[in-house]
Scaffold this active site. Structure first.
Site, short mmCIF file in Angstrom:
data_model
loop_
_atom_site.label_atom_id
_atom_site.label_comp_id
_atom_site.label_asym_id
_atom_site.label_seq_id
_atom_site.Cartn_x
_atom_site.Cartn_y
_atom_site.Cartn_z
N MET A 54 0.85 -1.20 0.00
CA MET A 54 0.00 0.00 0.00
C MET A 54 0.88 1.25 0.00
O MET A 54 1.89 1.29 0.69
CB MET A 54 -0.88 0.01 1.26
CG MET A 54 -1.70 1.28 1.42
SD MET A 54 -2.73 1.27 2.91
CE MET A 54 -1.55 1.80 4.15
N ASN A 55 0.49 2.29 -0.77
CA ASN A 55 1.06 3.63 -0.53
C ASN A 55 -0.06 4.64 -0.39
O ASN A 55 -0.94 4.40 0.46
CB ASN A 55 2.20 4.00 -1.48
CG ASN A 55 1.94 3.95 -2.95
OD1 ASN A 55 1.76 2.89 -3.51
ND2 ASN A 55 1.93 5.08 -3.62
N ASP A 56 -0.04 5.74 -1.09
CA ASP A 56 -0.89 6.91 -0.79
C ASP A 56 -2.36 6.62 -0.46
O ASP A 56 -3.01 5.82 -1.15
CB ASP A 56 -0.98 7.85 -2.00
CG ASP A 56 0.34 8.13 -2.65
OD1 ASP A 56 1.37 7.64 -2.18
OD2 ASP A 56 0.33 8.85 -3.67
N TRP A 80 6.02 -2.07 -4.49
CA TRP A 80 5.23 -1.25 -5.41
C TRP A 80 5.15 -1.92 -6.78
O TRP A 80 6.14 -2.51 -7.25
CB TRP A 80 5.89 0.13 -5.52
CG TRP A 80 5.08 1.13 -6.27
CD1 TRP A 80 4.15 1.97 -5.75
CD2 TRP A 80 5.13 1.39 -7.68
NE1 TRP A 80 3.61 2.74 -6.75
CE2 TRP A 80 4.19 2.42 -7.94
CE3 TRP A 80 5.85 0.87 -8.75
CZ2 TRP A 80 3.97 2.93 -9.22
CZ3 TRP A 80 5.62 1.38 -10.02
CH2 TRP A 80 4.69 2.40 -10.24
N PHE A 112 -3.21 5.61 -10.68
CA PHE A 112 -2.42 6.37 -9.70
C PHE A 112 -3.35 7.20 -8.80
O PHE A 112 -4.57 7.13 -8.90
CB PHE A 112 -1.41 7.25 -10.44
CG PHE A 112 -0.09 6.55 -10.70
CD1 PHE A 112 0.01 5.18 -10.68
CD2 PHE A 112 1.06 7.29 -10.96
CE1 PHE A 112 1.23 4.54 -10.91
CE2 PHE A 112 2.28 6.68 -11.19
CZ PHE A 112 2.38 5.29 -11.17
N SER A 113 -2.71 8.02 -7.97
CA SER A 113 -3.46 8.70 -6.90
C SER A 113 -4.47 9.71 -7.43
O SER A 113 -4.35 10.24 -8.54
CB SER A 113 -2.48 9.40 -5.97
OG SER A 113 -1.83 8.43 -5.22
N ARG A 186 0.09 14.52 -12.40
CA ARG A 186 -0.77 13.55 -11.70
C ARG A 186 -1.39 14.05 -10.40
O ARG A 186 -1.16 15.14 -9.96
CB ARG A 186 0.05 12.29 -11.42
CG ARG A 186 1.32 12.50 -10.61
CD ARG A 186 2.01 11.16 -10.34
NE ARG A 186 3.26 11.31 -9.65
CZ ARG A 186 4.45 11.41 -10.25
NH1 ARG A 186 4.53 11.38 -11.57
NH2 ARG A 186 5.55 11.55 -9.52
N GLU A 238 3.98 16.30 -5.68
CA GLU A 238 2.97 15.25 -5.84
C GLU A 238 1.79 15.54 -4.91
O GLU A 238 1.90 16.29 -3.94
CB GLU A 238 3.57 13.88 -5.47
CG GLU A 238 4.74 13.46 -6.35
CD GLU A 238 5.28 12.07 -6.03
OE1 GLU A 238 5.52 11.32 -6.98
OE2 GLU A 238 5.46 11.72 -4.85
C1 FRU Z 1 3.11 9.55 -4.29
C2 FRU Z 1 2.99 8.91 -5.66
C3 FRU Z 1 1.98 9.68 -6.51
C4 FRU Z 1 1.54 8.66 -7.51
C5 FRU Z 1 1.53 7.39 -6.67
C6 FRU Z 1 1.94 6.15 -7.42
O1 FRU Z 1 3.57 8.68 -3.33
O2 FRU Z 1 4.26 8.84 -6.28
O3 FRU Z 1 2.50 10.85 -7.10
O4 FRU Z 1 0.27 8.95 -8.02
O5 FRU Z 1 2.44 7.60 -5.61
O6 FRU Z 1 1.75 5.02 -6.66
#
Ligand code: FRU
Length: 526
Positions: A54-56, A80, A112-113, A186, A238
């Site tokens: 998991m990220n954002d 990732w 993406f986010s 993005r 970002e």
């Molecule tokens: C931030 C980021 C965003 C992107 C997403 C990709 O952590 O790099 O800019 O949309 O993660 O997973």
């Protein structure tokens, strides 16, 4: 993430995607609420995915009694990869139910986010005023274009749900904002702007943000840029967020622009900066071009706020990803990787003629405080040197610590608190009088072997007064420090190999007084 990482990771991901053309396997994993989640380092009161990477946080929106949390998710690995939107729902911001994956990658790219809104007036026509659509606005990141070396890798797209976020339909007219020539383009974040009666969208384009307007979330008009000559530029901008906030105790409203940056954070790697200013629906004007930081710790990134929290509630609630791209892919957890911060209420105050964006844990956090374990130290303790507090068997790695300290006429050289285990592993929060800063030291915190970027001391400039209030939430592998009711915040993760069992307060050079200490366990949310 930076450019090169994306190229590299996207190529690897593409390789896997081609090699296993049967597609992602665990994609409709709904999680299992009855799972104990007792693995080593598993957060007990912070959101983490059932399994995998998991990220954002993404698409945070409140609708009909439910807080939705979507998130960058790769179900097939703990590193990732091709991004999906994972999904969880909460009715109280502290207990979360894992939901099926909401958005899968498709021929236009990885997901993406981005953000989500309730389209109350059905401006999109996707639903009706009686059943307003939830609309997600996200970035497509196209690995095919990455492979051919093109720049038009990223574009913005929408999807909608008519069943309270349970199922999503991607709009056939996607993308709604095609790539504009920026390789990094993005993380769209949308709000309904009452003043101009239009939607506003802010996205990040490498070293600045761009602002757009729309009547229907489908057709967007570029309005302006902000940031080429403002803030920090040691990394890629970002995940922006733009919203109004009333200055506490006044009728004044300021606009807050949050811009995440990686690298270039205040203590290395990822960080979250913010600007305050005015916004007329078309252009953002900052009061000052200087960067301010939402959080000085190393582990609060990509944070943005919930949309559509009811007016009678009135809060702006923030949540970040509790990691840092400098080492996120290699932290030593096995089943899953990474967690979110506690949700935090943002407020704006004027302190010494300066506006400060404060963060405090949402009041719902009280729901999980285990009051039966409360340890209170009522007697006033003079601290000179190091003093261990009697914590009466408290589970430090799952606790809230609230301390109030009185500083004498002369500032001690340093003072602070330390959490330690039987092996001597520890994390220390201290204040240095000469440097006028708080310091979070995780150089002896346990497992640090996974990355040479992890160990270290994070610093946060701060002027203390005659008293200092510290509130610290400690989970299995993290601490969130709120100084003086959220004037200063530090979020840090660590991997102690045995639980912390000792809590020590210290003052060097001059004594300080511990006027109050209240500690309690926090119940598991799972
Ligand atoms: C931030 C980021 C965003 C992107 C997403 C990709 O952590 O790099 O800019 O949309 O993660 O997973």
């Amino acid at each position: 993430m930076n450019h090169n990482n994306f190229n590299f990771l996207a190529i690897i991901a593409l390789f896997f995607a081609v090699a296993c053309s049967s597609g992602p396997q665990k994609t409709d994993d709904t999680g299992d609420a009855t799972k104990p989640y007792t693995e080593k380092y598993r957060p007990q009161f912070h959101f983490s995915p059932d399994s995998a990477w998991m990220n954002d946080p993404n698409g945070m929106v409140y609708y009909d009694g439910e807080y939705h949390l979507f998130y960058q998710y790769y179900p097939d690995s703990t590193i990732w990869g091709p991004m999906h939107w994972g999904h969880a729902i909460s009715t109280d911001l502290v207990h979360w139910q894992h939901m099926p994956i909401a958005l899968y990658p498709d021929s236009l790219g990885f997901i993406f986010s981005g953000s989500a809104v309730v389209d109350w007036n059905n401006t999109t026509g996707f639903g009706s005023v009686g059943n307003p659509p939830l609309v997600a606005i996200f970035t497509y990141h196209d690995p095919k274009i990455v492979e051919t070396g093109g720049v038009d890798v990223e574009s913005q797209a929408i999807a909608y749900s008519l069943d309270k976020g349970r199922s999503w339909t991607k709009y056939e007219g996607n993308p709604v904002i095609p790539n504009d020539g920026n390789r990094d383009f993005r993380d769209p974040n949308v709000i309904w702007n009452e003043e101009i009666q239009q939607w506003n969208l802010v996205l990040s384009a490498y070293d600045h943000v761009q602002i757009y307007t729309s009547d229907d979330l489908k057709s967007w008009k570029y309005e302006s840029d902000f940031g080429i000559d403002a803030g920090t530029h040691d990394g890629v901008w970002e995940c922006p967020d733009l919203f109004p906030l009333q200055v506490e105790g006044t009728n004044e409203t300021k606009w807050v622009l949050i811009v995440n940056i990686n690298p270039g954070g205040p203590n290395g790697g990822s960080g979250t900066q913010y600007f305050l200013g005015d916004f007329n629906g078309y252009e953002f004007t900052a009061d000052s071009k200087e960067t301010k930081w939402v959080d000085w710790g190393r582990d609060n990134y990509a944070g943005v706020t919930w949309s559509d929290v009811p007016q009678e509630d009135g809060r702006r609630i923030f949540l970040g990803w509790m990691s840092n791209w400098a080492y996120a892919n290699v932290v030593p957890t096995e089943e899953w990787r990474s967690a979110m911060t506690l949700p935090r209420t943002l407020s704006l105050v004027k302190k010494n003629d300066q506006y400060v964006l404060k963060s405090t844990p949402v009041k719902e956090t009280e729901l999980i405080a285990d009051n039966s374990t409360t340890v209170k130290i009522d007697e006033v303790l003079k601290i000179s040197g190091v003093r261990e507090l009697d914590i009466q068997g408290l589970t430090l790695n799952q606790s809230r610590l609230s301390l109030e300290l009185e500083i004498g006429e002369t500032l001690p050289e340093s003072f602070g608190i330390l959490l330690e285990n039987e092996l001597g592993e520890n994390v220390t929060l201290s204040y240095s009088a000469s440097a006028e800063q708080f310091q979070f030291d995780r150089t002896q915190s346990g497992d640090m072997s996974f990355s040479d970027k992890f160990s270290g001391i994070s610093v946060a400039p701060y002027k203390i007064g005659a008293t200092v209030k510290l509130e610290i939430f400690v989970d299995a592998a993290s601490a969130e420090v709120f100084v003086d009711g959220g004037d200063l915040v530090m979020t840090e993760i660590f991997f102690n190999s045995q639980p912390f069992s000792k809590l020590k307060v210290f003052a060097e050079g001059q004594p300080i007084t511990l006027t109050s200490a209240k500690m309690a366990n926090i119940n598991s949310i799972w």
